[in-house]
Design an enzyme around this catalytic site. Structure first.
Site, PDB file in Angstrom:
ATOM      1  N   ILE A   1       0.185 -12.468   2.631  1.00 41.36           N
ATOM      2  CA  ILE A   1      -1.033 -11.711   2.937  1.00 41.36           C
ATOM      3  C   ILE A   1      -2.112 -12.026   1.912  1.00 41.36           C
ATOM      4  CG2 ILE A   1      -2.030  -9.405   3.138  1.00 41.36           C
ATOM      5  CD1 ILE A   1       0.751  -8.442   4.075  1.00 41.36           C
TER       6      ILE A   1
ATOM      7  N   ARG B   1       1.188  -0.767   0.636  1.00 34.72           N
ATOM      8  CA  ARG B   1       1.866   0.484   0.956  1.00 34.72           C
ATOM      9  C   ARG B   1       1.200   1.569   0.125  1.00 34.72           C
ATOM     10  NH1 ARG B   1       3.492  -1.985   4.604  1.00 34.72           N
ATOM     11  NH2 ARG B   1       5.612  -2.195   5.437  1.00 34.72           N
TER      12      ARG B   1
ATOM     13  N   ASP C   1      -5.704   1.432   4.524  1.00 36.41           N
ATOM     14  CA  ASP C   1      -4.940   1.358   5.770  1.00 36.41           C
ATOM     15  C   ASP C   1      -3.598   2.058   5.620  1.00 36.41           C
ATOM     16  OD1 ASP C   1      -4.621   0.382   8.526  1.00 36.41           O
ATOM     17  OD2 ASP C   1      -3.004  -0.838   7.680  1.00 36.41           O
TER      18      ASP C   1
ATOM     19  N   GLU D   1       2.661   9.275   5.586  1.00 36.70           N
ATOM     20  CA  GLU D   1       2.098   8.879   6.877  1.00 36.70           C
ATOM     21  C   GLU D   1       2.852   9.559   8.009  1.00 36.70           C
ATOM     22  OE1 GLU D   1       2.043   4.618   7.068  1.00 36.70           O
ATOM     23  OE2 GLU D   1       0.701   4.404   5.358  1.00 36.70           O
TER      24      GLU D   1
ATOM     25  N   HIS E   1      -2.800   2.795   9.333  1.00 34.38           N
ATOM     26  CA  HIS E   1      -1.743   1.792   9.169  1.00 34.38           C
ATOM     27  C   HIS E   1      -1.664   0.878  10.397  1.00 34.38           C
ATOM     28  CE1 HIS E   1       2.268   1.035   6.872  1.00 34.38           C
ATOM     29  NE2 HIS E   1       1.749  -0.085   7.344  1.00 34.38           N
TER      30      HIS E   1
END
Length: 323
Positions: A158, A239, A263, A268, A287
């Protein structure tokens, strides 16, 4: 022995993703079914030689999975799987690492653009039918990315994609990774994780793209937030727990950095009581960075490759092998 193709049954287990439908379009002839809930998975897991799952997986399923030989995770995160219990039963396990690397990097650059081009504010103004006038205060205007410094925390797949995108906008990229000897992966310079607090004062944008591990939990600490420039932006597509969320909230409440784009969050879905919902200059997406229209097919590419490897040799190394 791993079952032959004509004897194999795959269970796709996800509450939303169209895994089986996308798999059937490939015309493999392999038997498969999809479960949409955990209760259904409990009832049917005994039929499956292969399970393709992520958040629906619970280790309580293992005693009921009498035929299970292989789990292909739908996600990169693997915390939900007991390697000890699966290993004891001889069940192979592979992650979906890298399956959404490009998508998450694109989302990160989209968040950065949204903040610098003030798109959330523009959308709010549209809902109010307000045409914003010209602004004399330079600090309140939209800004350009060219010449800015992006600090990327985690230079894996990423981070590497994000570095490439950032360079296309004319940004300088400073990378941090666990082992700098593994290479810069597109960054202009590369440093160790321990250099984070020292490097954040140089950055206009600090972006988290690393995996959540014991070493990275809380890596973006109160000290790291305190070291950021007042004009800088914090972005998290890694995360939630890689950042000290309470420190982030206090930083934003005090206006010590310009903006944050998230994000991911520590819990969550983000609890309704969280100040992150309403703090000024905080932009939250749920997310969704990696959840693109191509996601199912990208996971199935890994699944098919791993099945081919298992048919050739059930002891073969798997793509993204965990067990």
């Amino acid at each position: 022995m791993f079952p032959a193709k004509d004897e194999l049954t795959i269970c796709f287990a996800h509450a939303a993703y169209q895994m089986q439908a996308r798999f059937e379009k490939r015309g493999t002839g392999i038997k498969s079914f999809q479960t949409w809930s955990y209760d259904d998975l409990v009832k049917r897991i005994g039929e499956a030689d292969v399970v393709v799952a992520s958040g629906m997986w619970k280790n309580d399923l293992i005693p009921h999975a009498r035929k299970l030989k292989f789990i292909q995770s739908i996600s990169s995160g693997m915390d939900q799987y007991s390697r000890e219990q699966l290993g004891a039963k001889g069940v192979r396990l592979a992650s979906a690492a890298g399956v959404n690397a490009r998508a998450v990097a694109e989302h990160a650059i989209a968040l950065i653009l949204a903040i610098f081009r003030r798109l959330p504010e523009a959308r709010d103004n549209q809902h109010r039918k307000m045409w914003r006038g010209m602004i004399g205060d330079l600090a309140q205007r939209e800004d350009e990315l060219g010449g800015k410094t992006l600090l990327v925390v985690g230079m894996g797949r990423i981070g590497s994609h994000l570095a490439t995108l950032a360079k296309a906008f004319g940004m300088k990229v400073v990378g941090i990774r666990r082992d700098p000897s593994q290479g810069a992966n597109g960054a202009d310079e590369i440093h160790a994780m321990g250099d984070l607090v020292k490097l954040v004062p140089q950055a206009d944008i600090v972006a988290l793209t690393c995996a959540l591990t014991p070493e990275t939990t809380g890596l973006m600490s109160a000290a790291a937030f305190a070291a950021m420039k007042p004009s800088s932006v914090f972005v998290n597509v890694a995360r939630g727990k890689v950042a000290d969320e309470s420190a982030l909230i206090e930083t934003m409440k005090d206006g010590r950095i310009w903006a944050a784009a998230l994000d991911v969050t520590a819990d969550e879905p983000l609890p309704a009581a969280s100040p992150l919902w309403t703090l000024p200059n905080v932009f939250v997406t749920p997310h969704t960075a990696g959840e693109t229209r191509a996601y199912e097919d990208n996971v199935i590419d890994i699944l098919v490759e791993n099945l081919d490897r298992l048919w050739r040799d059930d002891k073969a190394a798997l793509r993204n092998q965990v067990l």
